[in-house]
Scaffold this motif. Structure first.
Motif, PDB file in Angstrom:
ATOM      1  N   ALA A   1       0.833  -1.207   0.000  1.00 50.71           N
ATOM      2  CA  ALA A   1       0.000   0.000   0.000  1.00 50.71           C
ATOM      3  C   ALA A   1       0.863   1.251   0.000  1.00 50.71           C
ATOM      4  CB  ALA A   1      -0.931  -0.011   1.205  1.00 50.71           C
ATOM      5  N   ASN A   2       1.949   1.202   0.733  1.00 52.82           N
ATOM      6  CA  ASN A   2       2.843   2.356   0.787  1.00 52.82           C
ATOM      7  C   ASN A   2       3.510   2.619  -0.561  1.00 52.82           C
ATOM      8  OD1 ASN A   2       4.453   4.434   2.289  1.00 52.82           O
ATOM      9  ND2 ASN A   2       6.129   3.074   1.685  1.00 52.82           N
ATOM     10  N   GLU A   3       3.891   1.560  -1.281  1.00 53.33           N
ATOM     11  CA  GLU A   3       4.509   1.762  -2.588  1.00 53.33           C
ATOM     12  C   GLU A   3       3.587   2.559  -3.504  1.00 53.33           C
ATOM     13  OE1 GLU A   3       6.210  -1.558  -4.555  1.00 53.33           O
ATOM     14  OE2 GLU A   3       7.359  -2.229  -2.824  1.00 53.33           O
ATOM     15  N   VAL A   4       2.304   2.217  -3.511  1.00 50.64           N
ATOM     16  CA  VAL A   4       1.347   2.940  -4.345  1.00 50.64           C
ATOM     17  C   VAL A   4       1.089   4.338  -3.786  1.00 50.64           C
ATOM     18  CG1 VAL A   4      -1.025   2.976  -5.205  1.00 50.64           C
ATOM     19  CG2 VAL A   4       0.254   0.821  -5.149  1.00 50.64           C
ATOM     20  N   ALA A   5       0.950   4.437  -2.467  1.00 50.23           N
ATOM     21  CA  ALA A   5       0.637   5.729  -1.851  1.00 50.23           C
ATOM     22  C   ALA A   5       1.750   6.743  -2.078  1.00 50.23           C
ATOM     23  CB  ALA A   5       0.378   5.547  -0.359  1.00 50.23           C
ATOM     24  N   VAL A   6       2.997   6.306  -1.987  1.00 56.72           N
ATOM     25  CA  VAL A   6       4.123   7.214  -2.225  1.00 56.72           C
ATOM     26  C   VAL A   6       4.092   7.723  -3.657  1.00 56.72           C
ATOM     27  CG1 VAL A   6       6.640   7.326  -2.454  1.00 56.72           C
ATOM     28  CG2 VAL A   6       5.618   6.325  -0.413  1.00 56.72           C
ATOM     29  N   LYS A   7       3.849   6.823  -4.606  1.00 53.78           N
ATOM     30  CA  LYS A   7       3.766   7.245  -6.011  1.00 53.78           C
ATOM     31  C   LYS A   7       2.608   8.225  -6.202  1.00 53.78           C
ATOM     32  CE  LYS A   7       3.696   5.539 -10.762  1.00 53.78           C
ATOM     33  NZ  LYS A   7       2.671   6.461 -11.258  1.00 53.78           N
ATOM     34  N   ALA A   8       1.482   7.953  -5.569  1.00 59.93           N
ATOM     35  CA  ALA A   8       0.328   8.844  -5.694  1.00 59.93           C
ATOM     36  C   ALA A   8       0.636  10.223  -5.113  1.00 59.93           C
ATOM     37  CB  ALA A   8      -0.888   8.228  -5.001  1.00 59.93           C
ATOM     38  N   PHE A   9       1.360  10.253  -4.005  1.00 58.77           N
ATOM     39  CA  PHE A   9       1.751  11.537  -3.412  1.00 58.77           C
ATOM     40  C   PHE A   9       2.710  12.285  -4.329  1.00 58.77           C
ATOM     41  CE2 PHE A   9       4.957  13.736  -0.664  1.00 58.77           C
ATOM     42  CZ  PHE A   9       4.145  14.829  -0.333  1.00 58.77           C
ATOM     43  N   LEU A  10       3.696  11.594  -4.853  1.00 60.29           N
ATOM     44  CA  LEU A  10       4.651  12.238  -5.759  1.00 60.29           C
ATOM     45  C   LEU A  10       3.972  12.754  -7.024  1.00 60.29           C
ATOM     46  CD1 LEU A  10       7.665   9.760  -5.431  1.00 60.29           C
ATOM     47  CD2 LEU A  10       7.563  12.118  -4.597  1.00 60.29           C
ATOM     48  N   ASP A  11       2.918  12.063  -7.445  1.00 54.94           N
ATOM     49  CA  ASP A  11       2.174  12.482  -8.636  1.00 54.94           C
ATOM     50  C   ASP A  11       1.119  13.544  -8.334  1.00 54.94           C
ATOM     51  OD1 ASP A  11       3.627  10.695 -10.123  1.00 54.94           O
ATOM     52  OD2 ASP A  11       2.059   9.159 -10.197  1.00 54.94           O
ATOM     53  N   GLY A  12       0.974  13.915  -7.062  1.00 53.86           N
ATOM     54  CA  GLY A  12       0.000  14.932  -6.684  1.00 53.86           C
ATOM     55  C   GLY A  12      -1.423  14.436  -6.575  1.00 53.86           C
ATOM     56  N   ARG A  13      -1.614  13.121  -6.467  1.00 52.28           N
ATOM     57  CA  ARG A  13      -2.965  12.555  -6.412  1.00 52.28           C
ATOM     58  C   ARG A  13      -3.518  12.487  -4.996  1.00 52.28           C
ATOM     59  NH1 ARG A  13      -4.480  10.181 -11.197  1.00 52.28           N
ATOM     60  NH2 ARG A  13      -2.816   9.966 -12.742  1.00 52.28           N
ATOM     61  N   ILE A  14      -2.654  12.414  -4.008  1.00 50.31           N
ATOM     62  CA  ILE A  14      -3.095  12.392  -2.615  1.00 50.31           C
ATOM     63  C   ILE A  14      -2.212  13.350  -1.805  1.00 50.31           C
ATOM     64  CG2 ILE A  14      -3.965  10.025  -2.727  1.00 50.31           C
ATOM     65  CD1 ILE A  14      -1.474   9.133  -1.172  1.00 50.31           C
ATOM     66  N   SER A  15      -2.689  13.709  -0.629  1.00 46.02           N
ATOM     67  CA  SER A  15      -1.914  14.574   0.261  1.00 46.02           C
ATOM     68  C   SER A  15      -0.880  13.767   1.028  1.00 46.02           C
ATOM     69  CB  SER A  15      -2.854  15.264   1.248  1.00 46.02           C
ATOM     70  OG  SER A  15      -3.408  14.287   2.146  1.00 46.02           O
ATOM     71  N   PHE A  16      -0.017  14.457   1.743  1.00 44.98           N
ATOM     72  CA  PHE A  16       0.978  13.781   2.561  1.00 44.98           C
ATOM     73  C   PHE A  16       0.317  12.899   3.625  1.00 44.98           C
ATOM     74  CE2 PHE A  16       4.189  13.728   6.029  1.00 44.98           C
ATOM     75  CZ  PHE A  16       5.245  13.164   5.338  1.00 44.98           C
TER      76      PHE A  16
END
Length: 398
Positions: free
Chosen positions: A327-342
């Motif tokens: 889950a973290n692997e996807v969440a980090v990518k989503a954060f870097l892509d601006g899709r989710i907040s920190f």
């Protein structure tokens, strides 16, 4: 005796520094296998310099470029993540540096253990995802694991000559990351650009974000539990902003041993490649007179809730840590892509834990299926396309 080395993740931060160490000891070490994810240009450059027997690119779309560049020089080439795992059965190297990012290090490391290779482990997720399974395999193998992470290398060094029964506590230090002094409201609105500015270490994007969330410390606590076979209650993290003390061991008589050094990963790399022996360095040594103070703080789990995932995963057991990692692997990518907040990184992980099937006694196949089930769920949740390391790829025979 010259040790032959396979480097998984040769184009990353640890991989490039490992090759730098190898180049300083040409009579002692030889790079025999180089494997990278998608940076084919740097992999070609490394292969032409170090002349390994085999170069592997995980991204199969880059294979033709790799083959065309290296085949005139007699360097064997391959592509795909399965090729990386299968290469662990070759007999032209004895040590594997696992320096890939995330889940991608698990299957090759398990294959290397089954074939009796020495493991210099820089991929913490291998033990986070499947520490119990890895330890079982080690009991039936001639393999040994020497940690490369600076914190675990420090503990490893502090335990030399000691009896594990006399250990009272393992103390893992943390820099605190870029948001150590931020308040709760400020942390909620931080950007990826801010999170990538680590105050002490130069690392890849994934591990830098993990440092910012302090999930890397949760992972290191989980890893330490399996590396050193110690009760999770005896492992804690402490914030040490100067990053000079890399970790400590407290003993039952009250004594505390610490390993100190400048923030330079080549020290633990040298120690691991040297089979826990000291190799000379031309780097500037640590001078304590350069530091006005060495300070310590308790980490704040309210500001950094990812820290709480370590005790949760260790108490829950099973495939819980595998879910957290994927889950973290996807969440980090989503954060870097601006899709989710920190803060959305932690929220994504907790939603995965609520929705992915828990398995109390997982097999290797269960870990693999859990990983991909979690990747699929969190990718849908965050609207993120899986990366090469996250999506399942197959070997191409060349």
């Amino acid at each position: 005796m010259q040790h032959k080395i396979a480097i998984l993740g040769s184009t990353g931060s640890i991989g490039t520094q490992t090759l730098d160490v190898i180049s300083h000891f040409p009579d002692r070490f030889k790079a025999s296998v180089l494997a990278a994810g998608s940076n084919v240009g740097l992999l070609i450059e490394q292969a032409l310099k170090h002349r390994p027997a085999l170069a592997i690119i995980a991204d199969e779309t880059k294979y033709t470029q790799l083959r065309d560049a290296l085949s005139p020089f007699g360097i064997e080439t391959a592509a795909g993540t399965t090729a990386m795992s299968e290469a662990m059965e070759r007999d032209d190297f004895d040590t594997v540096v696992t320096a890939t990012v995330g889940y991608s290090g698990l299957l090759p490391t398990i294959r290397a253990i089954r074939t009796g290779k020495q493991i210099a482990l820089a991929n913490k997720e291998t033990l986070v995802v499947a520490g119990e399974l890895v330890n079982r395999l080690l009991t039936d193998s001639s393999s040994r694991v020497i940690p490369v992470d600076s914190e675990h290398s420090a503990i490893y060094q502090c335990l030399v000559g000691e009896n594990n029964d006399t250990v009272n506590k393992l103390i893992i230090t943390a820099s605190g990351g870029p948001f150590r002094t931020f308040g709760h409201e400020a942390i909620a609105s931080v950007t990826a650009q801010q999170a990538l500015k680590h105050p002490r270490w130069h690392m890849g994007a994934k591990i830098t974000i993990d440092s910012a969330t302090m999930l890397n410390k949760a992972f290191e606590i989980i890893e330490a539990r399996w590396l050193f076979d110690i009760n999770p209650d005896k492992i804690e993290a402490v914030v040490h902003p100067q990053s000079i003390i890399h970790s400590m061991v407290e003993f039952i008589d009250g004594a505390v041993k610490a390993q100190l050094g400048i923030p330079d990963m080549r020290l633990p790399i040298r120690y691991a490649l040297g089979d826990a022996s000291r190799l000379p360095s031309s780097e500037r040594p640590l001078s304590l007179s350069d530091y006005a103070e060495l300070s310590f703080e308790k980490p704040d789990p309210e500001k950094f809730p990812c820290l709480t995932l370590a005790p949760y995963a260790l108490n829950k057991g099973g495939n819980a840590a595998c879910i957290i990692n994927a889950a973290n692997e996807v969440a980090v990518k989503a954060f870097l892509d601006g899709r989710i907040s920190f803060p959305g990184i932690y929220d994504t992980i907790t939603k995965a834990l609520e929705n992915i099937h828990f398995i109390a006694r997982p097999s290797l196949d269960d870990y693999v299926s859990t990983h991909y089930e979690t990747i699929a769920f969190t990718s849908r949740l965050t609207g993120t396309a899986p990366t090469l390391n996250q999506s399942q790829t197959h070997n191409t025979e060349h």
